[in-house]
Design an enzyme around this catalytic site. Structure first.
Site, PDB file in Angstrom:
ATOM      1  N   PHE A 149       1.241  -1.094   0.271  1.00 53.74           N
ATOM      2  CA  PHE A 149       0.041  -0.034  -0.082  1.00 53.74           C
ATOM      3  C   PHE A 149       0.696   1.212  -0.270  1.00 53.74           C
ATOM      4  CE2 PHE A 149       1.270  -0.036   4.597  1.00 53.74           C
ATOM      5  CZ  PHE A 149       1.187   1.037   4.827  1.00 53.74           C
ATOM      6  N   LYS A 173      -1.416  -6.871  -9.515  1.00 57.60           N
ATOM      7  CA  LYS A 173      -2.479  -6.922  -8.265  1.00 57.60           C
ATOM      8  C   LYS A 173      -1.853  -5.991  -7.228  1.00 57.60           C
ATOM      9  CE  LYS A 173      -3.113  -8.287  -4.460  1.00 57.60           C
ATOM     10  NZ  LYS A 173      -3.406  -7.380  -3.063  1.00 57.60           N
ATOM     11  N   GLU A 176      -5.093  -3.577  -2.091  1.00 55.79           N
ATOM     12  CA  GLU A 176      -6.633  -3.725  -1.931  1.00 55.79           C
ATOM     13  C   GLU A 176      -6.751  -2.074  -0.902  1.00 55.79           C
ATOM     14  OE1 GLU A 176      -4.260  -5.851  -0.632  1.00 55.79           O
ATOM     15  OE2 GLU A 176      -5.320  -6.413   1.406  1.00 55.79           O
ATOM     16  N   ARG A 177      -5.951  -1.485  -0.771  1.00 61.07           N
ATOM     17  CA  ARG A 177      -5.908  -0.737   0.463  1.00 61.07           C
ATOM     18  C   ARG A 177      -5.674   0.906  -0.809  1.00 61.07           C
ATOM     19  NH1 ARG A 177      -1.823  -2.340   4.606  1.00 61.07           N
ATOM     20  NH2 ARG A 177      -2.512  -4.018   5.587  1.00 61.07           N
ATOM     21  N   SER A 226       5.571  -6.986   3.780  1.00 62.45           N
ATOM     22  CA  SER A 226       6.270  -7.792   4.200  1.00 62.45           C
ATOM     23  C   SER A 226       6.831  -8.956   4.345  1.00 62.45           C
ATOM     24  CB  SER A 226       4.906  -7.153   5.226  1.00 62.45           C
ATOM     25  OG  SER A 226       3.758  -8.096   5.116  1.00 62.45           O
ATOM     26  N   CYS A 281       9.372   2.080   3.457  1.00 59.52           N
ATOM     27  CA  CYS A 281      10.482   1.049   2.976  1.00 59.52           C
ATOM     28  C   CYS A 281      11.120   1.407   3.873  1.00 59.52           C
ATOM     29  CB  CYS A 281      10.067  -0.073   2.364  1.00 59.52           C
ATOM     30  SG  CYS A 281      10.647   0.421   1.036  1.00 59.52           S
ATOM     31  N   GLU A 382       8.980  -4.310  12.838  1.00 60.31           N
ATOM     32  CA  GLU A 382       8.397  -3.295  12.106  1.00 60.31           C
ATOM     33  C   GLU A 382       7.226  -2.176  12.272  1.00 60.31           C
ATOM     34  OE1 GLU A 382       7.463  -4.287   7.865  1.00 60.31           O
ATOM     35  OE2 GLU A 382       8.844  -1.974   7.351  1.00 60.31           O
TER      36      GLU A 382
HETATM   37  P1  NAD Z   1       1.292  -6.475   2.727  1.00 60.39           P
HETATM   38  O1  NAD Z   1       2.406  -7.433   3.146  1.00 60.39           O
HETATM   39  O2  NAD Z   1       0.807  -6.883   3.304  1.00 60.39           O
HETATM   40  O3  NAD Z   1       0.994  -6.153   1.370  1.00 60.39           O
HETATM   41  C1  NAD Z   1       1.718  -6.433   0.442  1.00 60.39           C
HETATM   42  C2  NAD Z   1       0.556  -7.480  -0.628  1.00 60.39           C
HETATM   43  O4  NAD Z   1       0.552  -8.738  -0.298  1.00 60.39           O
HETATM   44  C3  NAD Z   1      -0.573  -6.329  -1.308  1.00 60.39           C
HETATM   45  O5  NAD Z   1      -0.734  -6.558  -2.514  1.00 60.39           O
HETATM   46  C4  NAD Z   1      -1.147  -7.808  -0.463  1.00 60.39           C
HETATM   47  O6  NAD Z   1      -2.902  -7.834  -0.609  1.00 60.39           O
HETATM   48  C5  NAD Z   1      -1.069  -8.532  -0.027  1.00 60.39           C
HETATM   49  N1  NAD Z   1      -1.126 -10.492   0.256  1.00 60.39           N
HETATM   50  C6  NAD Z   1      -1.259  -9.220   1.896  1.00 60.39           C
HETATM   51  N2  NAD Z   1      -1.289 -10.601   2.637  1.00 60.39           N
HETATM   52  C7  NAD Z   1      -1.097 -11.685   1.945  1.00 60.39           C
HETATM   53  C8  NAD Z   1      -1.620 -13.564   1.821  1.00 60.39           C
HETATM   54  N3  NAD Z   1      -1.183 -14.148   3.173  1.00 60.39           N
HETATM   55  N4  NAD Z   1      -1.053 -13.862   1.208  1.00 60.39           N
HETATM   56  C9  NAD Z   1      -1.074 -13.373  -0.695  1.00 60.39           C
HETATM   57  N5  NAD Z   1      -1.103 -11.960  -0.246  1.00 60.39           N
HETATM   58  C10 NAD Z   1      -0.773 -11.403   0.627  1.00 60.39           C
HETATM   59  O7  NAD Z   1       2.339  -5.008   3.642  1.00 60.39           O
HETATM   60  P2  NAD Z   1       1.263  -3.890   3.455  1.00 60.39           P
HETATM   61  O8  NAD Z   1       1.400  -3.608   4.730  1.00 60.39           O
HETATM   62  O9  NAD Z   1       0.773  -3.335   2.114  1.00 60.39           O
HETATM   63  O10 NAD Z   1       3.003  -2.958   2.491  1.00 60.39           O
HETATM   64  C11 NAD Z   1       3.610  -2.858   4.359  1.00 60.39           C
HETATM   65  C12 NAD Z   1       4.476  -3.160   3.763  1.00 60.39           C
HETATM   66  O11 NAD Z   1       5.581  -3.393   2.877  1.00 60.39           O
HETATM   67  C13 NAD Z   1       6.192  -2.724   4.897  1.00 60.39           C
HETATM   68  O12 NAD Z   1       6.869  -4.227   5.464  1.00 60.39           O
HETATM   69  C14 NAD Z   1       7.206  -2.487   3.982  1.00 60.39           C
HETATM   70  O13 NAD Z   1       8.601  -2.426   5.177  1.00 60.39           O
HETATM   71  C15 NAD Z   1       6.766  -3.252   3.092  1.00 60.39           C
HETATM   72  N6  NAD Z   1       7.767  -2.920   1.465  1.00 60.39           N
HETATM   73  C16 NAD Z   1       8.829  -3.188   0.971  1.00 60.39           C
HETATM   74  C17 NAD Z   1       9.630  -2.318   0.360  1.00 60.39           C
HETATM   75  C18 NAD Z   1      11.161  -2.259  -0.312  1.00 60.39           C
HETATM   76  O14 NAD Z   1      11.543  -2.664  -0.905  1.00 60.39           O
HETATM   77  N7  NAD Z   1      11.793  -3.298   0.704  1.00 60.39           N
HETATM   78  C19 NAD Z   1       8.495  -1.540  -0.067  1.00 60.39           C
HETATM   79  C20 NAD Z   1       7.404  -0.855   0.188  1.00 60.39           C
HETATM   80  C21 NAD Z   1       6.530  -1.608   1.200  1.00 60.39           C
END
Ligand code: NAD
Length: 498
Positions: A149, A173, A176-177, A226, A281, A382
Site C-alpha cells: 500500500f 495485483k 487493496e487499500r 512485509s 520501506c 517494524e
Molecule cells: P503486505 O505484506 O501486507 O501486503 C503486500 C501485498 O501482499 C498486498 O498486495 C497484499 O494484498 C498482499 N497480501 C497480504 N497478505 C497476503 C497473504 N496472506 N497472502 C497473499 N498475499 C497477501 O504489506 P503492506 O502492509 O501493504 O506494505 C507495507 C510493507 O511493505 C512493509 O513491511 C514495508 O517495509 C514493505 N515494503 C518493502 C519495500 C522494499 O522495497 N523492501 C518497499 C515498500 C514496502
C-alpha cells in the site's frame, strides 16, 4: 459509492462480483469506494488475456515498444497531479510526496525507454574454425507484480516498465487499500497505445495471489511487501517453478557520530523518520547516537518533531498525513505504549493525536523514544509509523554491530564528517542500500533497488540492470555456415574449439 473494477484485456471488467473490500480516505476515516476482489475465474481470465497478448508483444520490434514507452512517459508526466491526488486520497500522504513517488516511478520508465541498448547481446567471431557464437535475451511470458500500500504508483513502476519493455505481458495485483492509482496507470497505458492485454490489473486478496502463484501460465513473480508475506510468496512461487523476487520489510538504522553536523543531521532525521508518516520501506525508524552528540541532537529532534505540520494530505501546508488504517493507528499506538512500559523514555508522544476538522482520521503524531534497547518491542517490530526509536552507543563499532545483528538489511545511513568512518561503515555493514549523509538512499533507476537478509528473498534486486536480467532469459547460439569442403566432418568427441 464508487466501485473499482479489474482491468483485463484493455478495459475495465466486472467479473464475478461478490466479495468486495472497503477503500477509505485515511484523513476523514470515511469509506470512499468498494473494491471488487478477484475470484479464481477472474484471475484466470487475466492470465489468458496476458498470455494471448504475449504472442504479439513478445515479438514486437524494439522500436514499437519504445514508441509506446515514450508515449506513456509523456502521459504520466502530463497527468502527474491527477495521480498524486488519487494516491493522497487513499493512502493519506501529502500530495507533494505522492508527486515525488510518481516522479521516481517515471525514472524507471525513462530507463526502460533505453531498452534497445539494454538488450544488446554479445557476439564472438570465429570461436572455432568457421564457427561464431552469440547470445541475446528473450522475455519470459506472463509476469506478475504484487505490491504494497505504501507506494501505490512507484513500486508497481519499479516492475512493469522493465517487464513490458523487455517484451513480457504483466498482471498487477495492487494493494487493496489504495487501488485507484493502478487503474489510472492502466488507462494511461491504453492511451499510450499499448496493445490490449499487455498490462492488466486484478484486485484481490490471498485467493487472487495464490491463484497467480500457482498458475502454470505465469512465468515470474515480483513481490514487494512485509517480510512474513514475502517469505510465503517466495516459497510458493518457487514451488511452482517460477522465477521470483520478493522484497520484504525493514528496520532502517541511522548512525550519528559525534563529528556530524548536528543541525543537518537533526533536519534530515526528522524528515526521514516522519515523512509519509514513517510508512516508507526506507524510512529511518532507528537512530543510533554515538557518544556525546545524543543530548543536544535529541533536544533539536524533539523540538522539530513537535513542530511537524500534521494534516490532511490535500492541505498544501501539511508535511505529514495520517497512517493507512484505523488498525494501523491502534497497532502503532500500542507499540508506543509498550516502549514506555518496557522502560524507554517517550521524549515526544504522538498517541491520541487529532487534527481539527479531521477528528475521525487515522492520525498518529510524530513520536521520539529514547533509551531503546534491542529487546524492546519498539525495536524488534517494524512499526511502519511516525516513530523514531533511539539507541545510545559508545562507539562506531558498537553501532555497526547493532545493525549487523538486526534481521533486516534494507537501508541504512551514517551522519559524519569522517571519510574514514564512512568508508568503514559502507564496507562492513550488511545492508543493501547505504547512505553517507543521505538518510534515504534509494538508488536511481539505472542502478537496482534491493535489501539484504530478511528484506529480500530471491537473488535479483528490482529495476535497473537487475530488472532487465530478471524479466529475460539468455540464449547462446553457436553457428556455422560451412562452405562445401571435405575436412568438415562431424566428430563424436565433446565439442572443443579448433
Ligand atoms: P503486505 O505484506 O501486507 O501486503 C503486500 C501485498 O501482499 C498486498 O498486495 C497484499 O494484498 C498482499 N497480501 C497480504 N497478505 C497476503 C497473504 N496472506 N497472502 C497473499 N498475499 C497477501 O504489506 P503492506 O502492509 O501493504 O506494505 C507495507 C510493507 O511493505 C512493509 O513491511 C514495508 O517495509 C514493505 N515494503 C518493502 C519495500 C522494499 O522495497 N523492501 C518497499 C515498500 C514496502
Amino acid at each position: 459509492m464508487r466501485t473499482i473494477e479489474h482491468w483485463i484485456g484493455g478495459q475495465s471488467v466486472t467479473a464475478n462480483p461478490g466479495r468486495t473490500s472497503a477503500v477509505f480516505n485515511p484523513a476523514t476515516g470515511e469509506q470512499t469506494a468498494e473494491l471488487q476482489l478477484a475470484s479464481v475465474e477472474t484471475v484466470n481470465q487475466a492470465v489468458a488475456a496476458a498470455k494471448a497478448a504475449f504472442e504479439t508483444w513478445g515479438n514486437a520490434s524494439l522500436s514499437q515498444r519504445t514508441k509506446v514507452l515514450f508515449a506513456f512517459r509523456e502521459i504520466v508526466n502530463a497527468r502527474i497531479d491527477e495521480l498524486a491526488t488519487a494516491i493522497s486520497d487513499e493512502h493519506g500522504k501529502i500530495v507533494s510526496d505522492a508527486r515525488g513517488e510518481v516522479q521516481r516511478g517515471l525514472e524507471v520508465v525513462e530507463y526502460a525507454c533505453g531498452v534497445p541498448t539494454l538488450l544488446k547481446g554479445e557476439y564472438s567471431d570465429q570461436v572455432s574454425d568457421g564457427v561464431d557464437l552469440f547470445s541475446y535475451r528473450q522475455p519470459l511470458g506472463v509476469v506478475v507484480g504484487i505490491t504494497p500500500f505504501n507506494f501505490p504508483a512507484m513500486v508497481p513502476m519499479w516492475m512493469f516498465p522493465m517487464a513490458i519493455a523487455t517484451g513480457n505481458t504483466f498482471i498487477l495485483k495492487p494493494s487493496e487499500r489504495d487501488p485507484s492509482a493502478s487503474m489510472l496507470l492502466a488507462q494511461m497505458w491504453r492511451d499510450a497505445g499499448l496493445p490490449d492485454g499487455v498490462f492488466n490489473v486484478v484486485h484481490g486478496d490471498v485467493e487472487a495471489v495464490n491463484t497467480l502463484l500457482d498458475h502454470p501460465d505465469v512465468a515470474a513473480v515480483s513481490f514487494v511487501g512485509s517480510t512474513p508475506i514475502a517469505k510465503q510468496i517466495h516459497a510458493r512461487a518457487i514451488a511452482s517453478g517460477k522465477r521470483v523476487q520478493a522484497l520484504g520489510g525493514a528496520k532502517n538504522h541511522s548512525i550519528i557520530l559525534p563529528d556530524a553536523d548536528i543541525d543537518f543531521a537533526a533536519q534530515h532525521l526528522v524528515a526521514a523518520a516522519f515523512g509519509s508518516a514513517g510508512e516508507r520501506c526506507m524510512a529511518i525508524s532507528a537512530s543510533i547516537m554515538v557518544g556525546g552528540i545524543a543530548e543536544p541532537l535529541l533536544d533539536r529532534i524533539a523540538t522539530m518533531a513537535r513542530e511537524v505540520k500534521v494534516g490532511n494530505g490535500r492541505n498544501p501546508e501539511a508535511e505529514m498525513g495520517p497512517v493507512i488504517t484505523k488498525a494501523s493507528k491502534d497497532r502503532i499506538e500500542s507499540l508506543i505504549t509498550s516502549g514506555a512500559a518496557q522502560g524507554a523514555n517517550l521524549v515526544v508522544d504522538g498517541r491520541g493525536y487529532t487534527v481539527e476538522g479531521f477528528e475521525n482520521g487515522f492520525f498518529v503524531g510524530p513520536t521520539v523514544i529514547d533509551g531503546v534497547t534491542t529487546d524492546m518491542d519498539v525495536y524488534q517490530q517494524e512499526i511502519f509509523g511516525p516513530v523514531l526509536s533511539n539507541i545510545r552507543a559508545a562507539s562506531v563499532d558498537e553501532a555497526i554491530a547493532l545493525i549487523n545483528a538486526n534481521p533486516f538489511g534494507n537501508g541504512t545511513a551514517i551522519f559524519t564528517s569522517s571519510g574514514e568512518a564512512a568508508r568503514r561503515f559502507h564496507r562492513e555493514v550488511k545492508v543493501g542500500m547505504i547512505g553517507i549523509n543521505v538518510p534515504i538512499p534509494v538508488p536511481m533507476a539505472y542502478y537496482s533497488f534491493g535489501g539484504w537478509k530478511d528484506s529480500l528473498f530471491g537473488d535479483h534486486h528490482i529495476h535497473g540492470p537487475e530488472g532487465v536480467r530478471f524479466y529475460t532469459r539468455a540464449k547462446a547460439i553457436t553457428q556455422r555456415w560451412p562452405a562445401p569442403r571435405t575436412d568438415a566432418a562431424a566428430s563424436f568427441h565433446f565439442p572443443t574449439a579448433k
